[in-house]
Design a protein around this motif. Structure first.
Motif, PDB file in Angstrom:
ATOM      1  N   LEU A  46       1.135  -0.935  -0.584  1.00  0.00           N
ATOM      2  CA  LEU A  46       0.105   0.166  -0.355  1.00  0.00           C
ATOM      3  C   LEU A  46       1.012   1.737  -0.550  1.00  0.00           C
ATOM      4  O   LEU A  46       0.706   2.438   0.161  1.00  0.00           O
ATOM      5  CB  LEU A  46      -0.896   0.059   0.599  1.00  0.00           C
ATOM      6  CG  LEU A  46      -2.127  -1.012   1.314  1.00  0.00           C
ATOM      7  CD1 LEU A  46      -2.480  -1.406   2.326  1.00  0.00           C
ATOM      8  CD2 LEU A  46      -3.025  -1.094  -0.425  1.00  0.00           C
ATOM      9  N   HIS A  47       2.556   1.184   0.110  1.00  0.00           N
ATOM     10  CA  HIS A  47       2.864   2.089   0.370  1.00  0.00           C
ATOM     11  C   HIS A  47       3.992   2.111  -0.069  1.00  0.00           C
ATOM     12  O   HIS A  47       5.563   1.988   0.338  1.00  0.00           O
ATOM     13  CB  HIS A  47       3.131   2.492   1.591  1.00  0.00           C
ATOM     14  CG  HIS A  47       2.311   2.938   2.505  1.00  0.00           C
ATOM     15  ND1 HIS A  47       1.531   4.140   1.780  1.00  0.00           N
ATOM     16  CD2 HIS A  47       1.377   2.019   3.182  1.00  0.00           C
ATOM     17  CE1 HIS A  47       0.628   4.094   3.278  1.00  0.00           C
ATOM     18  NE2 HIS A  47       0.287   3.382   3.991  1.00  0.00           N
TER      19      HIS A  47
ATOM     20  N   ASN B  40       6.198   3.807  -1.424  1.00  0.00           N
ATOM     21  CA  ASN B  40       7.520   4.609  -1.734  1.00  0.00           C
ATOM     22  C   ASN B  40       8.575   4.395  -0.405  1.00  0.00           C
ATOM     23  O   ASN B  40       9.316   5.274   0.210  1.00  0.00           O
ATOM     24  CB  ASN B  40       7.432   6.362  -2.441  1.00  0.00           C
ATOM     25  CG  ASN B  40       6.940   6.213  -3.732  1.00  0.00           C
ATOM     26  OD1 ASN B  40       7.666   4.970  -3.968  1.00  0.00           O
ATOM     27  ND2 ASN B  40       6.073   7.372  -4.387  1.00  0.00           N
ATOM     28  N   THR B  41       7.760   3.693   0.334  1.00  0.00           N
ATOM     29  CA  THR B  41       8.548   3.782   1.893  1.00  0.00           C
ATOM     30  C   THR B  41       9.895   2.562   1.542  1.00  0.00           C
ATOM     31  O   THR B  41       9.947   2.216   1.270  1.00  0.00           O
ATOM     32  CB  THR B  41       7.678   2.812   2.670  1.00  0.00           C
ATOM     33  OG1 THR B  41       6.131   3.277   2.402  1.00  0.00           O
ATOM     34  CG2 THR B  41       8.605   2.521   3.844  1.00  0.00           C
TER      35      THR B  41
END
Length: 113
Positions: free
Chosen positions: A31-32, A34-35
């Motif tokens: 879901l993220h 670019n973490t």
């Protein structure tokens, strides 16, 4: 009593009961994407007694190792170095004797100034 967890990178437990280990991603969270994540964490051996990565590829790390990984991650980002070319091996020097080596080969001794 609760099990005593140790850092995946250095193998040390949190220095005191108020300190906690936190998660570090070895792959981008779905879901993220670019973490910050650290694929090279899975390429080498983990510290003895550390928990293996969970189903999401997260590992438990101490504040010192987490801070060092993030600092190196952002330095690599500024230099536009691709993920597959990055190394997150930490070398530290002993305060007493001055010898240096990977953090996994050393033992932390908490101190206060």
């Amino acid at each position: 009593p609760f099990p005593r967890f140790v850092c995946y990178i250095c193998g040390n437990p949190p220095p005191n009961s108020n300190s906690k280990l936190s998660y570090l991603h070895s792959m981008p969270p779905p879901l993220h994407p670019n973490t910050p994540h650290f694929p090279s964490l899975l390429s080498g051996p983990r510290a003895k007694a550390s928990r293996p990565p969970d189903a999401l590829g997260r590992v438990l790390v101490c504040t010192t190792c987490r801070t060092a990984c993030y600092a190196k991650y952002f330095a690599y980002e500024r230099q536009s170095i691709p993920l597959d070319s990055r190394e997150y091996v930490h070398a530290f020097s002993c305060y007493v004797c001055g010898s240096s080596g990977a953090l996994k080969t050393m033992r932390w001794i908490p101190s206060k100034p």
